[in-house]
Motif scaffolding. Structure first.
Motif: not given
Length: 164
Positions: A90-93, A108-111, A96-103
Motif C-alpha cells: 500500500a505504501m509503494v502504491a 499508512l505510517l501511523r498504522k 507512486r500515485a500522482t500527485p502524492l497523497d501525503t494524508a
C-alpha cells in the motif's frame, strides 16, 4: 614471404569504460573498508542502536529467547507477515500515485507505527513473564550476561550465548 601483422587498437570508449569501472570498484572497496574500520553499519554503536530490548534478548538463553518470540507470534491481534506485506505494498502504491497523497502516506505510517508499538508491548510482556519466572540466582546470572552483551557489543558465540 612476410606476413603483415595487422594490429588493432582498443577504441577510446572501451578504455574510458574500463577506467570508470575501476574507479567505481575502488569507491565501493573504500566504502566497505571505511565501514569496517568504523565498526560496521551502525558505527560501532552496537545493540543499543538497534533498540533498547536487543541486549536483553541476546543475553537470554536460546530456549527462553524462543519463548519470548513465540509469545509474540501466538498473539493473533498483532499483524502477521501477510498484513505487514500488504501495508508495504500500500505504501509503494501511495508513493507512486500522482500527485502524492501525503494524508494517505501519513495514515499508512501511523498504522505501521501503531503495529510496531503493539508488537513491542507484547514483546515486553513476554520478556517480563520470562524474567519473572527466573529464580534469584538465574536472574542475577542473566543480569551478568546483559552486562557482557553490552561490553562486547552484542556478539554471540555459537549456541546463542554471549561470548565469554
Amino acid at each position: 614471404m612476410e606476413h603483415a601483422e595487422k594490429t588493432t587498437r582498443c577504441p577510446m570508449w572501451v578504455k574510458l569504460l574500463l577506467g570508470v569501472s575501476l574507479a567505481l570498484n575502488l569507491a565501493v572497496v573504500g566504502l566497505v573498508a571505511g565501514m569496517v574500520l568504523r565498526g560496521g553499519p551502525l558505527g560501532g554503536k552496537g545493540p543499543v542502536a538497534m533498540g533498547y530490548a536487543t541486549p536483553y534478548v541476546i543475553a537470554l538463553p536460546r530456549d527462553l529467547r524462543r519463548g519470548v518470540f513465540n509469545g509474540i507470534r501466538r498473539d493473533k491481534t498483532l499483524p502477521d507477515r501477510k498484513a505487514r506485506r500488504a501495508d508495504y505494498q500500500a505504501m509503494v502504491a501511495a508513493l507512486r500515485a500522482t500527485p502524492l497523497d501525503t494524508a494517505a502516506v501519513e495514515d499508512l505510517l501511523r498504522k505501521q507505527a501503531d503495529a510496531v508499538t503493539r508488537v513491542q508491548a507484547r514483546g515486553q510482556m513476554a520478556w517480563l513473564e520470562t524474567v519473572a519466572g527466573m529464580t534469584d540466582t538465574e536472574r542475577a546470572a542473566y543480569a551478568d550476561r546483559i552486562e557482557e552483551v553490552l561490553r562486547r557489543g552484542g556478539h554471540r558465540k555459537k549456541g546463542g550465548q554471549p561470548k565469554d
